[in-house]
Design an enzyme around this catalytic site. Structure first.
Site, PDB file in Angstrom:
ATOM      1  N   ASP A   4      64.446  55.244  47.904  1.00  0.00           N
ATOM      2  CA  ASP A   4      64.808  56.052  49.064  1.00  0.00           C
ATOM      3  C   ASP A   4      63.812  57.194  49.252  1.00  0.00           C
ATOM      4  OD1 ASP A   4      66.084  57.376  51.117  1.00  0.00           O
ATOM      5  OD2 ASP A   4      67.707  58.174  49.867  1.00  0.00           O
TER       6      ASP A   4
ATOM      7  N   ASP B 119      61.748  56.879  56.450  1.00  0.00           N
ATOM      8  CA  ASP B 119      62.825  56.837  55.464  1.00  0.00           C
ATOM      9  C   ASP B 119      63.192  55.400  55.084  1.00  0.00           C
ATOM     10  OD1 ASP B 119      65.009  57.273  53.866  1.00  0.00           O
ATOM     11  OD2 ASP B 119      66.268  58.135  55.432  1.00  0.00           O
TER      12      ASP B 119
END
Length: 344
Positions: free
Chosen positions: A58, A233
């Site tokens: 992440d 992201d």
């Protein structure tokens, strides 16, 4: 490295001598990424201490947390667990993270060896969960490996250094790359594999306006609608842009509607979606229409949920996996920039 990758491919911990030899290979590492259903997330094999876990990488957060033997069994069932042993040491720190969708986890911190595709950190902060929300309990990943900036880490009383923050000192280059695709993909640490992209890489500087985020300024869409502040992201499934861009796109999809019951734009699953283009650093990047069909609603309506949605209430436009799985992306910590190129 080829020997090491055989173990990671079959989700087995490599013998210690193989790990060490791979780690010495020019300060680099490479790990496969497996796409979950509808490409909702990509999970990668990671060795934490003596345990093999499958973690979601992440770039939108900065905590490396895992399900562990101190996680309640009611929350950890079905997951691989990190077992702190004599090779680890508790650090006297706690952590607690809440993500944008309301999910979260918390626990205590150990120091242990973490190996990602041969890239090795021998005293990495491993955040062992003592509480995990239902979103993660029911998911397939055994935790998250945050690849955002260190300033977003939630350890207290002192922030923990991220995995890549620790690895960069021994890396051949202080960068990592994401090559995500519907068929899977990979993350590479410490180098850029020229065989994974074509043409040139377009770089834009990171703004570092918010903790953790790899944020930058995007240009405009093909219709001239400005995009502005954006975040790259890997931990977000969808692609979020300003309302003008999104409504302008779906105006060209006859069956599209902004559904209050579905919580976003939907359309007939039989719809042939148009491509959509945006500018980054003066270069136009085009996402094929097929990639913007995220998944069926599953309610028998024959409608699908759009992979492109409005960024209302978010910190900015979010370039998540729906965008990224069509491109080769560079996260350059040494030069504080993000690069995007066409996949080979």
């Amino acid at each position: 490295m080829a020997h090491y990758h055989t173990y990671t491919k079959y989700h087995r911990p490599a013998p210690e001598h193989v790990q060490k030899a791979a780690a010495a290979d020019a300060g680099t590492g490479s790990v496969s990424a497996t796409a979950e259903q509808y490409d909702s997330e990509y999970i990668c094999p990671v060795t934490v201490g003596n345990d093999q876990l499958n973690l979601d990488f992440d770039t939108g957060s900065s905590d490396l947390w895992v399900f562990s033997t101190i996680t309640p069994s009611s929350e950890s069932s079905g997951h691989n667990l990190y077992n702190p042993n004599s090779g680890s040491s508790e650090q006297g720190e706690t952590w607690s993270i809440t993500y944008g969708d309301g999910s979260g986890s918390s626990g205590v911190v150990y120091a242990d060896t973490v190996v990602v595709g041969g890239a090795t950190v021998t005293s990495q902060a491993v955040e062992a969960a003592t509480s995990v929300s239902s979103t993660f309990t029911s998911g397939n990943s055994d935790g998250l490996l945050g690849l955002g900036y260190e300033s977003g880490n939630t350890c207290t009383p002192s922030q923990c250094q991220t995995f890549f923050g620790n690895f960069q000192s021994s890396a051949s280059s202080a960068l990592f790359t994401a090559d995500l695709q519907s068929s899977g993909g990979s993350y590479d640490f410490g180098y850029i594999d020229a065989s994974k992209y074509s043409g040139s890489i377009t770089y834009v500087p990171t703004l570092q306006q918010n903790p953790s985020y790899w944020d930058f300024t995007a240009d405009s869409d093909a219709n001239g609608n400005a995009i502005g502040y954006s975040i790259m992201d890997t931990g977000t499934s969808l692609w979020y842009l300003p309302s003008a861009s999104v409504s302008g796109y779906y105006a060209n999809v006859p069956s599209a509607q902004d559904s209050s019951s579905a919580g976003g734009y939907v359309f007939s699953c039989d719809e042939s979606l148009p491509d959509f283009s945006v500018g980054i650093g003066g270069t136009t990047f085009t996402v094929p229409g097929a990639a913007l069909n995220f998944q069926p609603l599953g309610d028998g309506s024959g409608d699908c949920f759009g992979g492109l949605q409005v960024d209302d209430g978010l910190p900015g436009s979010i370039f998540g996996d729906v965008f990224m799985k069509n491109f080769f992306v560079v996260f350059d910590l040494g030069n504080n920039q993000v690069g995007v190129a066409s996949q080979s």
